[in-house]
Motif scaffolding. Sequence first.
Motif, PDB file in Angstrom:
ATOM      1  N   MET A   1      55.208  39.300 109.706  1.00 41.44           N
ATOM      2  CA  MET A   1      55.021  39.491 108.284  1.00 41.44           C
ATOM      3  C   MET A   1      56.359  39.563 107.552  1.00 41.44           C
ATOM      4  O   MET A   1      56.453  39.107 106.424  1.00 41.44           O
ATOM      5  N   GLU A   2      57.362  40.138 108.213  1.00 46.54           N
ATOM      6  CA  GLU A   2      58.673  40.266 107.575  1.00 46.54           C
ATOM      7  C   GLU A   2      59.293  38.901 107.321  1.00 46.54           C
ATOM      8  O   GLU A   2      59.938  38.692 106.291  1.00 46.54           O
ATOM      9  N   LYS A   3      59.092  37.974 108.244  1.00 42.55           N
ATOM     10  CA  LYS A   3      59.669  36.646 108.083  1.00 42.55           C
ATOM     11  C   LYS A   3      59.070  35.949 106.855  1.00 42.55           C
ATOM     12  O   LYS A   3      59.782  35.284 106.114  1.00 42.55           O
ATOM     13  N   ILE A   4      57.793  36.125 106.634  1.00 40.96           N
ATOM     14  CA  ILE A   4      57.144  35.525 105.469  1.00 40.96           C
ATOM     15  C   ILE A   4      57.712  36.105 104.183  1.00 40.96           C
ATOM     16  O   ILE A   4      57.978  35.370 103.223  1.00 40.96           O
ATOM     17  N   GLU A   5      57.941  37.399 104.158  1.00 41.77           N
ATOM     18  CA  GLU A   5      58.502  38.032 102.960  1.00 41.77           C
ATOM     19  C   GLU A   5      59.923  37.560 102.694  1.00 41.77           C
ATOM     20  O   GLU A   5      60.307  37.336 101.539  1.00 41.77           O
ATOM     21  N   VAL A   6      60.706  37.409 103.758  1.00 39.52           N
ATOM     22  CA  VAL A   6      62.079  36.930 103.609  1.00 39.52           C
ATOM     23  C   VAL A   6      62.074  35.495 103.075  1.00 39.52           C
ATOM     24  O   VAL A   6      62.837  35.153 102.159  1.00 39.52           O
ATOM     25  N   VAL A   7      61.215  34.660 103.633  1.00 40.28           N
ATOM     26  CA  VAL A   7      61.122  33.267 103.181  1.00 40.28           C
ATOM     27  C   VAL A   7      60.658  33.211 101.728  1.00 40.28           C
ATOM     28  O   VAL A   7      61.207  32.458 100.917  1.00 40.28           O
ATOM     29  N   ASN A   8      59.669  34.032 101.368  1.00 35.03           N
ATOM     30  CA  ASN A   8      59.193  34.062  99.979  1.00 35.03           C
ATOM     31  C   ASN A   8      60.289  34.505  99.018  1.00 35.03           C
ATOM     32  O   ASN A   8      60.426  33.952  97.926  1.00 35.03           O
ATOM     33  N   ASP A   9      61.092  35.489  99.422  1.00 33.39           N
ATOM     34  CA  ASP A   9      62.195  35.938  98.567  1.00 33.39           C
ATOM     35  C   ASP A   9      63.236  34.840  98.377  1.00 33.39           C
ATOM     36  O   ASP A   9      63.733  34.623  97.267  1.00 33.39           O
ATOM     37  N   LYS A  10      63.566  34.143  99.455  1.00 35.49           N
ATOM     38  CA  LYS A  10      64.532  33.043  99.348  1.00 35.49           C
ATOM     39  C   LYS A  10      63.986  31.921  98.464  1.00 35.49           C
ATOM     40  O   LYS A  10      64.712  31.357  97.654  1.00 35.49           O
ATOM     41  N   LEU A  11      62.698  31.632  98.641  1.00 35.26           N
ATOM     42  CA  LEU A  11      62.097  30.570  97.831  1.00 35.26           C
ATOM     43  C   LEU A  11      62.015  30.969  96.356  1.00 35.26           C
ATOM     44  O   LEU A  11      62.223  30.130  95.482  1.00 35.26           O
ATOM     45  N   ARG A  12      61.739  32.227  96.082  1.00 35.15           N
ATOM     46  CA  ARG A  12      61.715  32.696  94.680  1.00 35.15           C
ATOM     47  C   ARG A  12      63.090  32.564  94.035  1.00 35.15           C
ATOM     48  O   ARG A  12      63.210  32.174  92.879  1.00 35.15           O
ATOM     49  N   GLU A  13      64.109  32.892  94.801  1.00 42.37           N
ATOM     50  CA  GLU A  13      65.479  32.782  94.299  1.00 42.37           C
ATOM     51  C   GLU A  13      65.827  31.327  93.983  1.00 42.37           C
ATOM     52  O   GLU A  13      66.424  31.028  92.945  1.00 42.37           O
ATOM     53  N   GLU A  14      65.448  30.420  94.859  1.00 41.35           N
ATOM     54  CA  GLU A  14      65.717  29.003  94.631  1.00 41.35           C
ATOM     55  C   GLU A  14      64.851  28.449  93.498  1.00 41.35           C
ATOM     56  O   GLU A  14      65.278  27.572  92.754  1.00 41.35           O
ATOM     57  N   PHE A  15      63.648  28.975  93.370  1.00 39.13           N
ATOM     58  CA  PHE A  15      62.739  28.499  92.337  1.00 39.13           C
ATOM     59  C   PHE A  15      63.237  28.859  90.941  1.00 39.13           C
ATOM     60  O   PHE A  15      62.958  28.141  89.981  1.00 39.13           O
ATOM     61  N   ARG A  16      63.977  29.932  90.818  1.00 36.46           N
ATOM     62  CA  ARG A  16      64.564  30.295  89.521  1.00 36.46           C
ATOM     63  C   ARG A  16      65.489  29.198  89.008  1.00 36.46           C
ATOM     64  O   ARG A  16      65.520  28.896  87.815  1.00 36.46           O
ATOM     65  N   LYS A  17      66.259  28.599  89.911  1.00 44.09           N
ATOM     66  CA  LYS A  17      67.152  27.499  89.524  1.00 44.09           C
ATOM     67  C   LYS A  17      66.337  26.303  89.026  1.00 44.09           C
ATOM     68  O   LYS A  17      66.697  25.655  88.049  1.00 44.09           O
ATOM     69  N   ILE A  18      65.249  26.044  89.713  1.00 44.02           N
ATOM     70  CA  ILE A  18      64.403  24.913  89.339  1.00 44.02           C
ATOM     71  C   ILE A  18      63.790  25.146  87.966  1.00 44.02           C
ATOM     72  O   ILE A  18      63.734  24.230  87.137  1.00 44.02           O
ATOM     73  N   LYS A  19      63.344  26.374  87.691  1.00 45.79           N
ATOM     74  CA  LYS A  19      62.783  26.682  86.372  1.00 45.79           C
ATOM     75  C   LYS A  19      63.827  26.518  85.279  1.00 45.79           C
ATOM     76  O   LYS A  19      63.521  26.023  84.189  1.00 45.79           O
ATOM     77  N   LEU A  20      65.060  26.921  85.544  1.00 43.12           N
ATOM     78  CA  LEU A  20      66.126  26.785  84.554  1.00 43.12           C
ATOM     79  C   LEU A  20      66.394  25.314  84.237  1.00 43.12           C
ATOM     80  O   LEU A  20      66.520  24.930  83.065  1.00 43.12           O
ATOM     81  N   ILE A  21      66.461  24.496  85.259  1.00 41.21           N
ATOM     82  CA  ILE A  21      66.674  23.061  85.048  1.00 41.21           C
ATOM     83  C   ILE A  21      65.504  22.458  84.281  1.00 41.21           C
ATOM     84  O   ILE A  21      65.693  21.624  83.395  1.00 41.21           O
TER      85      ILE A  21
END
Length: 167
Positions: free
Chosen positions: A1-21
């Motif tokens: 479960m921890e790995k999924i949360e870590v991956v989701n956090d990383k993806l959320r961080e990267e998704f912020r850049k995509i939203k800005l663009i």
Amino acid sequence: MEKIEVVNDKLREEFRKIKLIYIVFLIEPFVLFGVMLVFCYFMRGKIEDFLAAATLSRTLPRTVSLVFIILSVIEYYSIVILIRRLNTIIGTVKDTMHYSSRYLNVFILLLSIAAIPSIFGFVYYLISFDIIFSSLFYLISLVSILRVLPRFNDFRDRYIDLSEEDI
């Protein structure tokens, strides 16, 4: 479960850049439309003189508008096809950074294609000074850009489908 949360956090961080663009590309048609309106305001009484001096044929703006309409339709359907083929374009990925960079490249390509009709509208306005028909190109561009709207759930699900990691 921890790995999924870590991956989701990383993806959320990267998704912020995509939203800005995405927001930057969404603003582009409005900026061009505003420039067109300012130009129209300052050329208020001079447009007829400019057209008379340039002696533009009435067939030139019509021909250009027909070409731009055809190109805009091709542009919209190319976006639809590219969105459907997005998984094959991105291919398999190793980690979140690799996926994010590939997704961002494809996303910028899609947004660049989606912004083309607004540029067509601006060029058409400069040729014909037809503000009403030029506005239609801005609307086509807005619809195309809204078609490319990023969604985090799709972004995450696509990563899960394309990743080589065991999540």
